[in-house]
Design a protein around this motif. Structure first.
Motif, PDB file in Angstrom:
ATOM      1  N   GLY A  38       1.452   4.009  -2.805  1.00  0.00           N
ATOM      2  CA  GLY A  38       1.004   5.311  -2.317  1.00  0.00           C
ATOM      3  C   GLY A  38       1.786   6.469  -2.890  1.00  0.00           C
ATOM      4  O   GLY A  38       1.230   7.505  -3.245  1.00  0.00           O
ATOM      5  N   GLY A  39       3.111   6.304  -2.978  1.00  0.00           N
ATOM      6  CA  GLY A  39       3.930   7.382  -3.515  1.00  0.00           C
ATOM      7  C   GLY A  39       3.529   7.742  -4.932  1.00  0.00           C
ATOM      8  O   GLY A  39       3.417   8.915  -5.295  1.00  0.00           O
ATOM      9  N   MET A  40       3.263   6.695  -5.745  1.00  0.00           N
ATOM     10  CA  MET A  40       2.876   6.979  -7.137  1.00  0.00           C
ATOM     11  C   MET A  40       1.481   7.567  -7.209  1.00  0.00           C
ATOM     12  O   MET A  40       1.215   8.437  -8.042  1.00  0.00           O
ATOM     13  CB  MET A  40       2.966   5.706  -7.980  1.00  0.00           C
ATOM     14  N   PHE A  41       0.582   7.089  -6.355  1.00  0.00           N
ATOM     15  CA  PHE A  41      -0.760   7.655  -6.350  1.00  0.00           C
ATOM     16  C   PHE A  41      -0.706   9.137  -6.037  1.00  0.00           C
ATOM     17  O   PHE A  41      -1.410   9.953  -6.641  1.00  0.00           O
ATOM     18  CB  PHE A  41      -1.652   6.941  -5.315  1.00  0.00           C
ATOM     19  N   PHE A  42       0.159   9.505  -5.072  1.00  0.00           N
ATOM     20  CA  PHE A  42       0.219  10.923  -4.750  1.00  0.00           C
ATOM     21  C   PHE A  42       0.761  11.732  -5.920  1.00  0.00           C
ATOM     22  O   PHE A  42       0.247  12.813  -6.231  1.00  0.00           O
ATOM     23  CB  PHE A  42       1.064  11.204  -3.508  1.00  0.00           C
ATOM     24  N   SER A  43       1.813  11.218  -6.556  1.00  0.00           N
ATOM     25  CA  SER A  43       2.370  11.946  -7.705  1.00  0.00           C
ATOM     26  C   SER A  43       1.293  12.177  -8.750  1.00  0.00           C
ATOM     27  O   SER A  43       1.162  13.261  -9.317  1.00  0.00           O
ATOM     28  CB  SER A  43       3.509  11.153  -8.347  1.00  0.00           C
TER      29      SER A  43
ATOM     30  N   ILE B 176       0.852  -1.198   0.000  1.00  0.00           N
ATOM     31  CA  ILE B 176       0.000   0.000   0.000  1.00  0.00           C
ATOM     32  C   ILE B 176       0.882   1.240   0.000  1.00  0.00           C
ATOM     33  O   ILE B 176       0.678   2.170  -0.781  1.00  0.00           O
ATOM     34  CB  ILE B 176      -0.916   0.063   1.242  1.00  0.00           C
ATOM     35  N   MET B 177       1.900   1.238   0.868  1.00  0.00           N
ATOM     36  CA  MET B 177       2.755   2.415   0.947  1.00  0.00           C
ATOM     37  C   MET B 177       3.585   2.569  -0.318  1.00  0.00           C
ATOM     38  O   MET B 177       3.876   3.684  -0.751  1.00  0.00           O
ATOM     39  CB  MET B 177       3.680   2.315   2.171  1.00  0.00           C
ATOM     40  N   PHE B 178       3.954   1.435  -0.923  1.00  0.00           N
ATOM     41  CA  PHE B 178       4.743   1.484  -2.149  1.00  0.00           C
ATOM     42  C   PHE B 178       3.967   2.167  -3.263  1.00  0.00           C
ATOM     43  O   PHE B 178       4.445   3.099  -3.910  1.00  0.00           O
ATOM     44  CB  PHE B 178       5.110   0.049  -2.531  1.00  0.00           C
TER      45      PHE B 178
END
Lengths: 556, 119, 254
Positions: C59-64, C55-57
């Motif tokens: 997550g970074g791309m989702f935020f970008s 999920i956290m992995f």
């Protein structure tokens, strides 16, 4: 035999022998080590690897200090100097500090401390070590191929668009080493939740376990964000799209947000296990239970939790909004509170205790003082106005070396010395180790105290040249680094010596509480002959006294 | 065969019940329930695609993400059995979601307060 | 596979009611766990923790994606409209079906039906591979239209859509360049997802081989169960990727 000056209690050396069967001689041959599932053997494998990388990182530190002896950039070119501090940072952070206590002492002791035969997933534990080794090899490859000069923080767009050094190799190395960390943390969390022996409630666990548990939460939740950040940097370097490049519409701050989202919790991943060690050593060498056990336990978890919400304090001057800076500044002040609670609790543990000054305790005293100074200077930096003046100067360098070296590295050495008899069955030479501890302390102060002043006066970090008026302080710092180097070489020598010639330690040379001290040194592969049942609180010295009064100690 | 006392513990010895977690239920979800979940997911997918063609301005992404969250919750609760797991597992899932949301929300707070909308 | 019951005995609960409880003994019982149940619970917990890291992995791309979609909405909307809704929707339904069969596979293992376990696992992998094939086809379409970010990227059809028969508003050149960021994130997100699917497919082949041997129809269900968690999680990621990538602005422009 114990006297007022020391609590060390060794068996009669004339008749003492190492136990016939232990995890060290249970199986023979290199493959039995390289394919082991035994958490203790894996801990030793880690110990050897991280020591190796520590000295490489230390060599780079020496080169940095050598260049900074003179104000002129006369030793190496600017790019080479950049490579020095980058490699020093990457190796020390990712290949030494992050795995130091968890992967060596934690791996060795956590199953024993909770009363289990091994960690939950022994094969994943071994995989974790191999991933670490692969990461290390990739870093060495980056080094040999020509080095990386981005700084360990890989700030974009410098690292993605403007440098042609081996950023890709280094980023892949850290990516792989990150998974090593994730798997270690995952293993610890499952073990601590699901494999405690009967009677071992959460509040009977040694505080070392609590600290490693908190650090494991950070490892599992924070490290993946680093992984994706490095992946994006790699893709950016290969395809040059502009995700982090302002000229193409990207935002360099996006990289920094994602990078520091992990890298701030990373510093708590580094320090929390060290704090766990200190809880154990201070209690043992004050012969007193830790003051405010619950407060210390909850502080560990609080540090882990708050530590996730402060990352932008690394970005105050980078362009984040004022509103955001305010919020992160306030949260950073808050995260100092649990650390302070711990320091107070350790101090009160010592009050009215019977303190003795064995080497682990010397390192612990060093930790208390130096970590407090480092932590307080962190509060200076949390304050926005001060940070604008102090950031990117040597003040920051001094701050993080105080907490990471004066704090964490001292705690690591304290732990290694404290549990050396348990891991190897042998004692190290006490007078030499005390000398090393004092040398390290003096060397450390000499190296890094001048750097606070340098930073306050305005000397920027990551520069290999500086105005001549800063030279005196720099020379002091380099002299200190030399002393510090000697202080770190000594343990390598006498600990190695002790493996063959050290005194036989017996089960419990420190007369400490804890399940690990009730079993033989070195332990059996299966740790316990039968599953222990925990029926007393942690740090229960009355229980220990009652037990040893009726005990006959034989070794071998 | 005599059972040793190694793992069979009384409440007093093992109040945390770490060695007998089988006392958490081993509820088995039936194929019928799975089929119901499956059909629901397919319907929701069709709805998502259909709604996207209706102009609801700002509500479009909101509805799309909301339906996605709904589907994810259903998959998590039933296909992944989260509904029938121990409290520890439920807590673990919630903490993961909490961390994910923290990453998004706190980073977003910086961007919203300085550069939001068309660049 | 032999499945022997070690013993039956009674023990007390908090309610002090004696309960008959059969404890299973399996050949796969690892020595450092006290009971097989403890092993199963620990394995499941470990897999959930691993999913947390995933999920956290992502997550970074989702935020970008979230950030750049807000900054360059017009570019993202137009670029998104170049993706194929029929293929995307079909893929979503295929993946959900794959997940359905995986859930049935876990059930088959739990009730010890070996043949059904093998068949449901086979169907899971068939639908998984179908997903990957369609995804590959979609990527090929992007390649043909010069939507792969990098040296061969072409913004011509965004600057002058009418000339290419595309019913979109033309974008100014600098905004048209931002479509590259959309496609970069599209390929990064779907690529990372596809990588996880490929790993899953490989693991499925291994599981099918072991299931045929009967490894999982005698009480030892942990690998199937835990793989199921992984597979459903990859499915959940896609359930979010589909609306955010494909359905930005599908209503007719005025």
């Amino acid at each position: 035999m114990s006297s007022a000056a020391t609590i060390v209690s060794l068996p009669d050396q004339a008749t003492a022998r190492l136990p016939k069967r232990s995890y060290l001689n249970n199986e023979q041959g290199l493959l039995s080590w390289l394919l082991t599932g035994d958490h203790k053997r894996i801990a030793i494998l880690y110990l050897i690897s991280i020591t190796f990388f520590f000295f490489i990182g230390g060599a780079f530190a020496g080169l940095i200090r050598l260049e900074l002896l003179t104000p002129q950039p006369d030793l190496v070119a600017a790019d080479t100097y950049n490579k020095f501090f980058t490699m020093h940072g990457i190796i020390m952070v990712f290949l030494f500090l992050v795995p130091s206590v968890p992967a060596t002492i934690g791996n060795f002791l956590i199953p024993i401390m909770v009363g289990a035969k091994d960690l939950a997933f022994p094969k994943i534990n071994l995989l974790s070590w191999y991933l670490y080794v692969v990461g290390g090899i990739l870093i060495l490859a980056a080094l040999v191929l020509g080095g990386v000069d981005t700084g360990w923080t890989f700030t974009t767009p410098l690292s993605t668009h403007y440098l042609n050094t081996h950023v890709i190799t280094a980023a892949m190395a850290i990516f792989v080493a990150g998974f090593s960390s994730i798997f270690t943390g995952l293993n610890f969390i499952v073990t601590i939740h699901r494999m405690r022996c009967p009677g071992m409630t959460w509040f009977r666990l040694p505080l070392f376990v609590w600290s490693n548990y908190a650090a494991s939460l950070l490892m599992v939740l924070g490290t993946p964000v680093l992984a994706i950040t490095l992946t994006l940097v790699l893709l950016e370097r290969v395809f040059s799209i502009g995700v982090f490049d302002p000229t193409k519409g990207g935002d360099p701050l996006l990289f920094q947000h994602l990078f520091w989202f992990y890298s701030h919790p990373a510093v708590y991943i580094m320090i929390l296990p060290g704090m766990g060690v200190i809880s154990e050593t201070i209690s043992t060498f004050s012969r007193k239970r830790v003051f405010g056990y619950t407060a210390v336990a909850f502080s560990s978890v609080a540090i882990a939790l708050f530590g996730f919400f402060v990352w932008a304090h690394h970005m105050f001057i980078m362009g984040i909004s004022n509103y955001s800076a305010l919020v992160f500044s306030l949260l950073t002040m808050l995260v100092a509170v649990p650390s302070a609670i711990k320091v107070f609790n350790w101090a009160f543990t010592m009050q009215k205790g019977s303190i003795t000054f064995e080497t682990p305790m010397l390192y612990s005293f060093g930790f208390l003082g130096l970590f407090t100074i480092g932590g307080l200077t962190g509060v200076f930096l949390a304050s926005l106005g001060m940070d604008i003046h102090l950031t990117e100067t040597y003040f920051i360098v001094a701050h993080f070396h105080f907490v990471m070296v004066g704090g964490m590295l001292m705690a690591f050495l304290a732990g290694i010395h404290f549990w050396w008899p348990k891991m190897t069955g042998r004692m190290y030479p006490e007078s030499l180790s005390k000398l090393a501890a004092v040398t390290t302390f003096i060397g450390f102060i000499l190296t890094f105290m001048p750097q606070f002043i340098l930073g306050y006066l305005g000397m920027p970090r990551r520069y290999h040249a500086y105005p001549p008026e800063y030279q005196v302080l720099n020379v002091l710092s380099t002299a200190g680094a030399t002393v510090l180097g000697v202080g770190y070489m000594l343990p390598l020598l006498y600990l190695g010596w002790s493996l063959k010639y050290g005194a036989i330690a017996g089960n419990n040379p420190w007369q400490a509480t804890g399940l690990e001290w009730q079993i033989q040194s070195p332990p059996l592969t299966e740790n316990f002959i039968e599953t222990p049942i925990m029926d007393h609180e942690a740090y229960d010295y009355e229980w220990l006294e009652h037990k040893t009064k009726n005990e006959v100690t034989t070794v071998g | 065969m005599a059972e040793t006392a190694t793992y069979h513990h009384t409440e007093a010895e093992d109040p945390s019940n770490v060695t007998n977690p089988e006392h958490t239920s081993h509820h088995i979800v039936t194929p019928g329930q799975y089929t119901l979940v499956f059909v629901t997911l397919l319907i929701l997918t069709a709805v998502t695609a259909a709604v996207a063609f209706v102009d609801l301005k700002w509500a479009n992404p909101v509805i799309a993400v909301f339906i996605a969250c709904l589907k994810a919750t259903i998959v998590g609760l039933f296909f992944m059995h989260a509904k029938y797991q121990s409290r520890l597992i439920k807590l673990t899932i919630c903490s993961g979601l909490f961390m994910f949301l923290s990453l998004i929300v706190m980073t977003l707070s910086d961007y919203i307060s300085r550069s939001w909308g068309l660049w | 596979m032999d499945n022997s019951v070690a013993t039956t005995h009674s023990h007390t609960h908090e309610t002090a009611v004696p309960v008959e409880h059969a404890h299973i003994s399996l050949p796969q019982h690892r020595h450092h766990f006290e009971t097989v149940e403890q092993q199963r619970e620990a394995g499941s917990f470990g897999m959930w923790l691993f999913l947390l890291t995933e999920i956290m992995f992502f997550g970074g791309m989702f935020f970008s994606y979230l950030l750049y979609r807000n900054w360059y909405y017009d570019a993202f909307a137009v670029a998104s409209n170049q993706l194929s809704i029929p293929l995307g929707t079909a893929n979503t339904m295929i993946l959900i079906t794959s997940g359905f069969f995986m859930a049935l596979a876990v059930w088959s293992a739990e009730v010890r039906k070996r043949k059904m376990l093998v068949w449901t696992l086979v169907l899971t992998v068939i639908f998984g591979i179908a997903f990957l094939c369609i995804k590959g086809d979609e990527w090929h379409i992007e390649w043909v239209h010069h939507h792969i970010p990098g040296a061969h990227y072409d913004i011509a059809e965004f600057v002058n859509p009418a000339a290419f028969g595309i019913h979109e508003q033309p974008l100014p050149p600098d905004m048209a360049q931002r479509t590259q960021i959309f496609f970069f994130l599209y390929f990064a997100l779907t690529g990372m997802h596809a990588l996880h699917m490929i790993i899953g497919v490989c693991l499925l082949f291994w599981l099918i081989w072991r299931a045929r041997r009967g490894d999982f129809s005698a009480g030892y269900v942990a690998p199937v169960e835990n793989f199921g968690l992984y597979w459903h999680f990859v499915d959940i990621i896609w359930l979010f990727l589909f609306p955010i990538l494909y359905l930005i602005n599908r209503h007719p422009l005025h």
